[in-house]
Design an enzyme around this catalytic site. Structure first.
Site, PDB file in Angstrom:
ATOM      1  N   GLY A 125      11.751  -3.229   1.124  1.00 54.00           N
ATOM      2  CA  GLY A 125      10.456  -3.256   1.794  1.00 54.00           C
ATOM      3  C   GLY A 125      10.543  -2.853   3.256  1.00 54.00           C
ATOM      4  O   GLY A 125       9.668  -3.186   4.052  1.00 54.00           O
ATOM      5  N   LEU A 126      11.624  -2.131   3.625  1.00 49.89           N
ATOM      6  CA  LEU A 126      11.792  -1.696   5.012  1.00 49.89           C
ATOM      7  C   LEU A 126      11.738  -0.170   5.137  1.00 49.89           C
ATOM      8  O   LEU A 126      12.127   0.400   6.150  1.00 49.89           O
ATOM      9  CB  LEU A 126      13.110  -2.241   5.588  1.00 49.89           C
ATOM     10  CG  LEU A 126      13.280  -3.770   5.531  1.00 49.89           C
ATOM     11  CD1 LEU A 126      14.641  -4.180   6.078  1.00 49.89           C
ATOM     12  CD2 LEU A 126      12.175  -4.491   6.315  1.00 49.89           C
ATOM     13  N   ASP A 173       4.390   4.536   6.195  1.00 47.54           N
ATOM     14  CA  ASP A 173       5.826   4.415   6.447  1.00 47.54           C
ATOM     15  C   ASP A 173       6.359   5.608   7.236  1.00 47.54           C
ATOM     16  O   ASP A 173       7.122   5.457   8.190  1.00 47.54           O
ATOM     17  CB  ASP A 173       6.594   4.305   5.125  1.00 47.54           C
ATOM     18  CG  ASP A 173       6.085   3.168   4.258  1.00 47.54           C
ATOM     19  OD1 ASP A 173       5.375   2.295   4.784  1.00 47.54           O
ATOM     20  OD2 ASP A 173       6.391   3.174   3.056  1.00 47.54           O
TER      21      ASP A 173
HETATM   22  C1  GLA Z   1       4.835   1.091   0.571  1.00 52.41           C
HETATM   23  C2  GLA Z   1       4.108   2.418   0.692  1.00 52.41           C
HETATM   24  C3  GLA Z   1       3.121   2.401   1.862  1.00 52.41           C
HETATM   25  C4  GLA Z   1       2.213   1.177   1.817  1.00 52.41           C
HETATM   26  C5  GLA Z   1       3.031  -0.084   1.571  1.00 52.41           C
HETATM   27  C6  GLA Z   1       2.173  -1.291   1.342  1.00 52.41           C
HETATM   28  O1  GLA Z   1       5.651   0.885   1.676  1.00 52.41           O
HETATM   29  O2  GLA Z   1       5.026   3.466   0.872  1.00 52.41           O
HETATM   30  O3  GLA Z   1       2.382   3.602   1.875  1.00 52.41           O
HETATM   31  O4  GLA Z   1       1.213   1.341   0.855  1.00 52.41           O
HETATM   32  O5  GLA Z   1       3.902   0.033   0.474  1.00 52.41           O
HETATM   33  O6  GLA Z   1       1.444  -1.616   2.472  1.00 52.41           O
END
Ligand code: GLA
Length: 386
Positions: A125-126, A173
């Protein structure tokens, strides 16, 4: 531990027997607030972090790209003329996808030799994948002196991920990795792509706590299926609100009036997105005004909404978040990134870091039976060519 910068430089020399021409750094990100709203033209508030993908590279003739993925102990190559969406598996899909998106946009690319190393943990999640995409995009932009702004590069990286890799992600991101600034959170409006740097108060840090559970957005189907449910909700609301182009245009009043018309799970998905966008708006205000308590409440509300309405949390993320909420000196915590595994982020007073580690570590051990890695993530500047 060898740092990824040194590893990329040494790896380049080992594999290609010369000095690299360029070195690129592209950071991962932590999104303070705004979960799963970038693809609904919402507002997000990420920071670029001091963990990054590093790419040492030199141009080469004949349109071939050779990449040594040092952390995977793998070397692979491809031809710039033989790129086809959906064809690549694993990490090679990212450099290939970026090359493909740049070429589709009309840019001429040089072949290259590259050595890649990253300390952004994968599937945590990074934004490890966005960091890799951005590193390659910066490399090609620098080598070819391409006329393209950073936001344009972010959009092409997103396109690579959407169409080449097959994850229907939003723009957050890649933008955070390119436009982040040390000491600041980036308030990004995903409708207009305008952004503002919001200073982070000096007395707090962002602490990341890792569940140790890993997920793959491209394989799990979770990310794309949630997105499809949001789209379905938007389509149904459109019948009553013909002027809306995205959930960004749906007000709290509209939601209250119309949500009972939506079937589950679209109803809850829509409710998460609409309320989360409002939380980012209010949260950014609180942060600007230094009202950390109010900002922390928005973090907690965001996690609860992710858990109940978007259903992107898991047991381990709930344990870490709830433990963090109970620590004195912690201003809220929530799951990071897409969720479904990975890390939480917490906003913690500098003086409370040790207490935080101790108490959250103990709670996690008691509930899950293992030690969670917990570390401070410093903010960093966006991607650069060195
Ligand atoms: C992932 C996706 C982003 C966003 C997040 C949730 O990181 O790549 O575009 O949707 O999840 O906020």
């Amino acid at each position: 531990m060898v740092l990824p910068r040194e590893r990329a430089l040494a790896g380049f020399r080992d594999h290609f027997g010369r000095e690299p021409a360029l070195l690129v750094r592209a950071p991962g990100r932590v999104n303070l607030l705004g979960a799963h709203v970038d693809h609904s033209a919402g507002l997000v508030l990420p920071i670029a972090i001091d963990r990054a993908a590093w790419l040492a590279l030199s141009p080469r003739e004949n349109g071939r790209v050779r990449v040594a993925a040092l952390d995977m102990d793998d070397v692979a190559s491809f031809s710039l003329d033989a790129l086809s969406p959906g064809a690549a598996e694993g990490w090679m899909a990212y450099p290939q996808g970026v090359a493909w998106a740049l070429r589709v946009a009309g840019f001429e690319l040089s072949g290259l030799d590259a050595a890649l190393s990253s300390d952004v943990p994968i599937g945590a999640g990074l934004s490890s994948s966005a960091a890799v995409e951005v590193a390659f995009a910066m490399a090609w932009a620098a080598l070819g002196d391409l006329e393209i702004e950073k936001q344009g590069l972010a959009s092409l990286c997103q396109r690579a991920e959407n169409e080449y890799v097959g994850v229907a992600c939003g723009i957050m991101d890649q933008t955070a990795s390119l436009l982040g600034r040390a000491g600041h959170a980036l308030l990004l409006d995903c409708r207009t792509l305008s952004s503002e740097q919001v200073p982070l108060p000096d007395r707090v840090v962002v602490v990341v706590s890792d569940t140790g559970v890993r997920r793959r957005l491209s394989g799990s189907g979770n990310y794309n299926s949630r997105r499809a449910q949001v789209q379905e909700g938007l389509r149904l609301l459109h019948a009553h609100l013909p002027e809306i182009a995205s959930l960004r245009d749906v007000s709290a009043r509209d939601l209250e009036r119309l949500e009972h018309l939506l079937p589950e799970p679209a109803r809850r998905r829509v409710r998460h997105v609409v309320t989360e966008i409002a939380r980012v708006q209010a949260g950014a205000e609180s942060l600007r005004a230094g009202r950390l308590e109010a900002f922390g409440e928005a973090l907690i509300a965001s996690h609860l909404s992710s858990r109940q309405d978007y259903e992107s949390s898991i047991f381990e993320l709930d344990v870490l978040s709830e433990a963090a909420w109970a620590v004195e000196g912690c201003h809220g915590a929530r799951l990071s990134g897409a969720g479904f595994g990975g890390c939480t982020l917490s906003l913690v007073e500098k003086g409370a870091i040790e207490r935080f580690k101790k108490e959250v570590g103990a709670a996690y051990r008691a509930a899950v039976g293992r030690e969670p890695p917990i570390y401070v993530c410093e903010t960093a500047d966006g991607a650069e060519v060195l």
